[in-house]
Design an enzyme around this catalytic site. Structure first.
Site, PDB file in Angstrom:
ATOM      1  N   ASP A 111      16.338   0.853  -9.680  1.00 12.07           N
ATOM      2  CA  ASP A 111      15.567   2.238  -9.130  1.00 12.07           C
ATOM      3  C   ASP A 111      16.820   3.084  -8.491  1.00 12.07           C
ATOM      4  O   ASP A 111      17.908   2.561  -7.926  1.00 12.07           O
ATOM      5  CB  ASP A 111      14.870   1.822  -7.839  1.00 12.07           C
ATOM      6  CG  ASP A 111      13.499   2.210  -7.985  1.00 12.07           C
ATOM      7  OD1 ASP A 111      13.438   3.524  -7.954  1.00 12.07           O
ATOM      8  OD2 ASP A 111      12.506   1.479  -8.048  1.00 12.07           O
ATOM      9  N   ASP A 218      13.533   7.817  -8.791  1.00 11.10           N
ATOM     10  CA  ASP A 218      12.690   7.936  -7.734  1.00 11.10           C
ATOM     11  C   ASP A 218      12.803   9.547  -7.492  1.00 11.10           C
ATOM     12  O   ASP A 218      13.539  10.188  -7.646  1.00 11.10           O
ATOM     13  CB  ASP A 218      13.081   7.350  -6.427  1.00 11.10           C
ATOM     14  CG  ASP A 218      12.209   7.270  -5.338  1.00 11.10           C
ATOM     15  OD1 ASP A 218      11.104   6.858  -5.455  1.00 11.10           O
ATOM     16  OD2 ASP A 218      12.656   7.876  -4.216  1.00 11.10           O
ATOM     17  N   GLU A 277      10.313   9.474 -11.929  1.00 11.36           N
ATOM     18  CA  GLU A 277       9.179   9.867 -11.188  1.00 11.36           C
ATOM     19  C   GLU A 277       8.688  10.947 -10.870  1.00 11.36           C
ATOM     20  O   GLU A 277       9.334  11.670 -10.198  1.00 11.36           O
ATOM     21  CB  GLU A 277       9.053   8.782  -9.908  1.00 11.36           C
ATOM     22  CG  GLU A 277       7.739   8.696  -9.092  1.00 11.36           C
ATOM     23  CD  GLU A 277       7.871   8.787  -7.803  1.00 11.36           C
ATOM     24  OE1 GLU A 277       6.972   8.137  -7.114  1.00 11.36           O
ATOM     25  OE2 GLU A 277       9.077   8.961  -6.904  1.00 11.36           O
ATOM     26  N   HIS A 352       4.258   0.201  -7.180  1.00 13.48           N
ATOM     27  CA  HIS A 352       4.295  -0.108  -5.797  1.00 13.48           C
ATOM     28  C   HIS A 352       3.758   0.745  -4.619  1.00 13.48           C
ATOM     29  O   HIS A 352       3.670   0.490  -3.600  1.00 13.48           O
ATOM     30  CB  HIS A 352       5.696  -0.551  -5.559  1.00 13.48           C
ATOM     31  CG  HIS A 352       6.480   0.746  -5.564  1.00 13.48           C
ATOM     32  ND1 HIS A 352       6.839   1.096  -6.655  1.00 13.48           N
ATOM     33  CD2 HIS A 352       7.106   1.631  -4.525  1.00 13.48           C
ATOM     34  CE1 HIS A 352       7.448   2.284  -6.505  1.00 13.48           C
ATOM     35  NE2 HIS A 352       7.786   2.693  -5.276  1.00 13.48           N
ATOM     36  N   ASP A 353       3.270   2.123  -5.486  1.00 15.00           N
ATOM     37  CA  ASP A 353       2.775   2.897  -4.623  1.00 15.00           C
ATOM     38  C   ASP A 353       1.225   3.021  -4.735  1.00 15.00           C
ATOM     39  O   ASP A 353       0.567   3.825  -3.941  1.00 15.00           O
ATOM     40  CB  ASP A 353       3.243   4.332  -4.900  1.00 15.00           C
ATOM     41  CG  ASP A 353       4.834   4.609  -4.120  1.00 15.00           C
ATOM     42  OD1 ASP A 353       5.202   3.863  -3.519  1.00 15.00           O
ATOM     43  OD2 ASP A 353       5.585   5.300  -4.934  1.00 15.00           O
TER      44      ASP A 353
HETATM   45  O1  TEU Z   1       7.802   7.962  -3.956  1.00 12.29           O
HETATM   46  C1  TEU Z   1       7.526   9.195  -4.065  1.00 12.29           C
HETATM   47  C2  TEU Z   1       6.091   9.855  -3.609  1.00 12.29           C
HETATM   48  O2  TEU Z   1       6.114  10.991  -3.304  1.00 12.29           O
HETATM   49  C3  TEU Z   1       4.922   9.090  -3.519  1.00 12.29           C
HETATM   50  O3  TEU Z   1       4.208   8.642  -4.639  1.00 12.29           O
HETATM   51  C4  TEU Z   1       4.680   8.444  -2.099  1.00 12.29           C
HETATM   52  O4  TEU Z   1       5.209   7.034  -2.056  1.00 12.29           O
HETATM   53  C5  TEU Z   1       3.409   8.467  -1.664  1.00 12.29           C
HETATM   54  O5  TEU Z   1       2.781   9.843  -1.946  1.00 12.29           O
HETATM   55  C6  TEU Z   1       3.216   8.046  -0.335  1.00 12.29           C
HETATM   56  O6  TEU Z   1       1.582   8.049  -0.123  1.00 12.29           O
HETATM   57  C7  TEU Z   1       8.753   7.033  -4.050  1.00 12.29           C
HETATM   58  C8  TEU Z   1       8.765   5.889  -4.029  1.00 12.29           C
HETATM   59  O7  TEU Z   1       8.066   5.572  -5.371  1.00 12.29           O
HETATM   60  C9  TEU Z   1       8.173   5.462  -2.813  1.00 12.29           C
HETATM   61  O8  TEU Z   1       7.917   4.065  -2.833  1.00 12.29           O
HETATM   62  C10 TEU Z   1       9.079   5.767  -1.790  1.00 12.29           C
HETATM   63  O9  TEU Z   1       8.343   5.587  -0.604  1.00 12.29           O
HETATM   64  C11 TEU Z   1       9.405   7.235  -1.936  1.00 12.29           C
HETATM   65  O10 TEU Z   1       9.823   7.752  -3.138  1.00 12.29           O
HETATM   66  C12 TEU Z   1      10.756   7.471  -0.936  1.00 12.29           C
HETATM   67  O11 TEU Z   1      11.880   7.222  -1.613  1.00 12.29           O
END
Ligand code: TEU
Length: 578
Positions: A111, A218, A277, A352-353
């Site tokens: 990541d 990310d 992402e 994971h989100d």
């Molecule tokens: O996520 C980015 C993001 O904006 C999301 O989808 C967010 O996790 C969600 O809106 C929260 O409710 C990435 C990662 O996948 C996430 O796990 C991290 O927390 C985030 O970046 C910060 O690094």
């Protein structure tokens, strides 16, 4: 010299990219497998399961952050890009993991989290001390605004994704710093050539030299912020703050930033898998990252489908269900990337989100759990692009049950949201009940419960006390060991589908997607057309009722043991048309 490859690539004497016809499996290290009984997953736990992954049909592992970190955001807050988080293991373990993956003919991607670091990173520790020195401009520091009554105010109205203002006051410098995510996740200043160089070397080259095969990137489109930092629109989710979207998504420098990474780093390492992402992007904007030469990224995660009903858009208690036609429409956009001359797509339902797909897009009715989990597997594995499977998805793991409480949640976004609502609605039981339901339905905690390996204590995840509560449904067949024993299980069905997908890759991985029943609220029927004229017809019943079925060609697979003239509830079928 221009060459046209079978999969549609028109490139100068470049072989087709290896990352197109692979199955990627995402590992969330804390919850995958604990090897030493401390209750937390670790690298040696992952090593112990490599044969399992190979056997399932996995080609590539995507490892969520395993870097050193204070774990405010489960490792998405990195304090050292070149160190392993000690409870996960050592650098020797990591080297062994990389070698173990390669020895089995698989690959591994990490990541890349470079929009921000942890505030514990020494760059920030130095940066916060003074407006002078090597690290002074590494982060987004700005002077305060003076409010009407003479008080200090943040530079603009932006809110953080995890709640509260996106600005935090730094006493020593007497300036604010920007944090789009948690307070202890300060945003890096990508305008600085020094920052870019450090990222190129420590976050990327260091790991490529160790042999990793690419990165999941990310928040790949928010590094470059609006130079004027204008206020954002106040939306129901961001209120009382402004939404920073306009001022950070696809900012003015984002493409030069990615082209520089390609030129200065990626080109030295062949053709790595770089999957971004990418939130909140139109088709045209997306093409700038993946659809033109030099290609900035290999592919992106498009969230149009997973956001249906308002996930990550509305406050969780306002997220609702969605009508099936919306899903069919949402899927059209990423499927369209595949048939572009240069672009490519990813296919995924979980990460994971996100909540578990069975609970979100299938059903919560236990009577139909198995049929619906297999139905979703059929849908996912017949769509074009690179397939990403999230740990536990292969056995149909579900969301957390409503009987749990906020004390069982570990994610800062669930906890911050709960606390904010409790403050806003003191003694309002009904509202807090709604908030809890929202968390159960769409929080990130749903994806983060430990993987259910067996029917033994703690689902065989750990011999110690699990860091996060294990979903008790492991005791009723929802675990890997029990499912491996049965030919009819969700796990065996996934394995068969992954085999079928690879066997007919020109149809399932590369074929074009044509929806047949766009407005039908019960069934989702689509045709996949391969380049050489072969076609598949996929019919999926997304309801608890029987449905008439239109068939085409020869039946190849159904999730029902006795497919008849009508589709059973949650029945899906794949037909081949020669
Ligand atoms: O996520 C980015 C993001 O904006 C999301 O989808 C967010 O996790 C969600 O809106 C929260 O409710 C990435 C990662 O996948 C996430 O796990 C991290 O927390 C985030 O970046 C910060 O690094």
């Amino acid at each position: 010299m221009e060459m046209r490859f079978r999969n549609g690539d028109i490139q100068s004497a470049r072989p087709p990219s290896w990352w197109k016809d692979v199955v990627v499996y995402q590992i969330w290290p804390a919850s995958f497998k604990d090897s030493n009984g401390d209750g937390l997953g670790d690298l040696r736990g992952i090593i112990s399961k490599l044969d399992y992954l190979k056997d399932l049909g996995v080609d590539v592992i995507w490892l969520s952050p395993m870097y050193d970190s204070p774990q405010d955001d489960m490792g998405y807050d990195i304090s050292d890009y070149n160190k392993i988080y000690p409870p996960y293991g050592t650098m020797d373990d990591m080297d062994e993991l990389i070698a173990g993956v390669h020895n089995r003919g698989m690959r591994i991607v990490l990541d890349l989290v470079v929009n921000h670091t942890s505030s514990e990173h020494w760059w920030f520790q130095e940066s916060k001390k003074s407006r002078k020195g090597k690290y002074a401009d590494f982060y987004m520091w700005r002077d305060a605004k003076i409010g009407k009554d003479g008080t200090r105010e943040p530079p603009n109205n932006w809110g953080s994704v995890f709640g509260g203002s996106a600005w935090e006051w730094g006493e020593e410098r007497e300036q604010y710093y920007l944090h789009i995510f948690a307070t202890r996740q300060p945003d890096l200043n990508w305008e600085s050539a020094e920052v870019r160089k450090e990222i190129h070397e420590s976050a990327l080259r260091f790991w490529f030299k160790k042999g990793v095969d690419g990165f999941r990137v990310d928040t790949c489109n928010i590094y470059s912020k609006d130079p004027e930092l204008k206020d954002g629109e106040v939306t129901p989710r961001s209120a009382p703050f402004g939404d920073p979207q306009e001022g950070m998504v696809n900012g003015p420098m984002i493409h030069p930033i990615w082209q520089e990474i390609r030129q200065k780093v990626l080109n030295d390492f062949g053709d790595p898998l770089m999957v971004g992402e990418l939130s909140l992007c139109t088709f045209e904007e997306t093409m700038k990252y993946i659809g033109r030469e030099p290609r900035e990224l290999s592919m992106v995660f498009d969230f149009t489908y997973t956001m249906l009903g308002g996930i990550h858009e509305k406050p969780p208690h306002e997220v609702g269900s969605y009508p099936l036609p919306e899903a069919k429409k949402a899927m059209k956009k990423p499927q369209e990337y595949v048939v572009q001359p240069l672009a490519w797509a990813s296919v995924f339902k979980e990460n994971h989100d996100l909540p578990r797909s069975i609970s979100r897009h299938g059903t919560n009715n236990p009577k139909f759990w198995e049929m619906a989990a297999k139905l979703l597997a059929m849908m996912t594995s017949t769509l074009s692009g690179t397939l990403f499977l999230y740990q536990g998805e292969e056995i149909g793991m579900t969301n957390i049950p409503e009987t749990w409480s906020i004390d069982d949640c570990k994610d800062l976004s669930s906890i911050n949201y709960w606390n904010k609502m409790e403050k806003e609605y003191p003694n309002d039981k009904e509202m807090m009940q709604k908030v809890w339901k929202g968390i159960v339905e769409c929080s990130r905690d749903n994806a983060r419960t430990p993987v259910q390996w067996s029917g033994e204590e703690n689902a065989g995840f750990t011999t110690g006390k699990p860091w996060m509560r294990v979903n008790e449904n492991y005791q009723t067949g929802l675990n890997v060991a029990d499912q491996q024993k049965s030919q009819d299980s969700v796990w065996s069905f996934w394995k068969e589908l992954l085999r079928l997908r690879k066997q007919h890759k020109e149809i399932f991985m590369e074929g074009s997607y044509h929806v047949h029943d766009l407005e039908n609220k019960q069934t989702w029927t689509f045709e996949k057309r391969g380049k050489e004229g072969r076609k598949a017809w996929i019919v999926l019943n997304f309801s608890e009722n029987e449905s008439p079925v239109e068939t085409r060609g020869k039946l190849a697979l159904s999730n029902a043991s006795n497919p008849g003239d009508r589709l059973q509830p949650f029945e899906g079928r794949i037909y081949f048309q020669e």
